[in-house]
Design a protein around this motif. Structure first.
Motif, PDB file in Angstrom:
ATOM      1  N   PRO A   1       0.792  -1.230   0.000  1.00  0.00           N
ATOM      2  CA  PRO A   1       0.000   0.000   0.000  1.00  0.00           C
ATOM      3  C   PRO A   1       0.821   1.275   0.000  1.00  0.00           C
ATOM      4  CG  PRO A   1      -0.104  -1.094   2.123  1.00  0.00           C
ATOM      5  CD  PRO A   1       0.555  -2.054   1.183  1.00  0.00           C
TER       6      PRO A   1
ATOM      7  N   ALA B   1       3.377   1.975  -1.742  1.00  0.00           N
ATOM      8  CA  ALA B   1       3.817   2.326  -3.087  1.00  0.00           C
ATOM      9  C   ALA B   1       2.660   2.666  -4.008  1.00  0.00           C
ATOM     10  CB  ALA B   1       4.625   1.179  -3.677  1.00  0.00           C
ATOM     11  N   GLU B   2       1.462   2.362  -3.592  1.00  0.00           N
ATOM     12  CA  GLU B   2       0.328   2.526  -4.478  1.00  0.00           C
ATOM     13  C   GLU B   2      -0.106   3.982  -4.579  1.00  0.00           C
ATOM     14  OE1 GLU B   2       0.137  -0.422  -6.361  1.00  0.00           O
ATOM     15  OE2 GLU B   2      -1.985   0.072  -6.276  1.00  0.00           O
ATOM     16  N   THR B   3      -0.442   4.375  -5.784  1.00  0.00           N
ATOM     17  CA  THR B   3      -1.003   5.701  -5.986  1.00  0.00           C
ATOM     18  C   THR B   3      -2.421   5.728  -5.428  1.00  0.00           C
ATOM     19  OG1 THR B   3       0.305   6.128  -7.957  1.00  0.00           O
ATOM     20  CG2 THR B   3      -1.739   7.385  -7.701  1.00  0.00           C
TER      21      THR B   3
END
Lengths: 110, 117
Positions: B101, B103-105
């Motif tokens: 999570p 790294a997630e946009t």
């Protein structure tokens, strides 16, 4: 605890001039850094993000940002500003949840 | 692909009333976040859902705020009873991958502007 500081609350720049927005972060490990933009009446749109690798990151709309670990900075730049770049810009650091800076409002004058 | 949508866009209520904000995330996004920006302050995290489960609600101001995520799809944020200091812009965001999570946009909705009089 993670935190982000955007020292400039408001910046005015002439159309065609360069723009640099400052962002300093505080994070214990490798930071995951983001720049978002909010135009009037719109939601936050991601401009670019940095996780690792090349410290110069290219984003949308001609923006770029440079990660400098020694200075704990992630400044956003654009070589030539357009009137449509008038908006509020947010730097954020991620620890699955985002911690935002206070935002910098950019005004573009003709 | 539709983005994150929020309803209503604006709400004006009186102190003591109840308001329910709704967020529809991007289809297939398991992570859902609520944030709030009080006037003149930073955008602050409120809570995080993974599917229908609350993972972190450490940012919720007090027990007047109740968030739910029915069937892991849309989410509601209820404020009952509303107080003056609840005024602000409430943002919802969603992201896809629950395995990483950080790294997630996160994709944001336009926000709901709440004014409590």
């Amino acid at each position: 605890a993670q935190s982000v500081t955007q020292p400039d609350i408001h910046i005015t720049v002439s159309e065609g001039a360069s723009l640099e927005l400052r962002c300093n972060y505080s994070y214990g490990a490798t930071p995951y850094l983001f720049w978002y933009v909010q135009s009037p009446g719109q939601g936050l749109q991601l401009l670019l993000k940095y996780f690792s690798g090349d410290t110069l990151v290219q984003g949308i709309k001609g923006f770029e940002a440079e990660f400098k670990r020694s200075q704990s900075s992630f400044n956003l730049r654009k070589p030539s500003v357009h009137w449509s770049d008038a908006a509020e810009y947010f730097c954020a650091v991620a620890d699955y949840k985002l911690s935002f800076g206070a935002g910098t409002t950019v005004t573009v004058r003709a | 692909e539709a983005g994150v949508t929020q309803f209503p866009s604006h709400s004006v209520i009186e102190k003591g009333q109840t308001v329910t904000l709704r967020c529809d995330p991007i289809s297939g996004h398991d992570n859902l976040y609520w944030y709030r920006r009080v006037m003149g302050k930073e955008i602050k995290f409120l809570l995080h859902f993974v599917k229908e489960s609350k993972q972190d609600e450490s940012g919720m101001p007090n027990n007047r705020f109740l968030a739910e995520r029915t069937g892991g799809t849309y989410s509601t944020l209820k404020v009952q009873p509303a107080e003056l200091e609840d005024s602000g812009v409430y943002f919802c965001a969603s992201s896809q991958d629950v395995t990483r999570p950080r790294a997630e946009t996160q994709y944001f909705g336009p926000g709901t502007r709440l004014l409590v009089l």
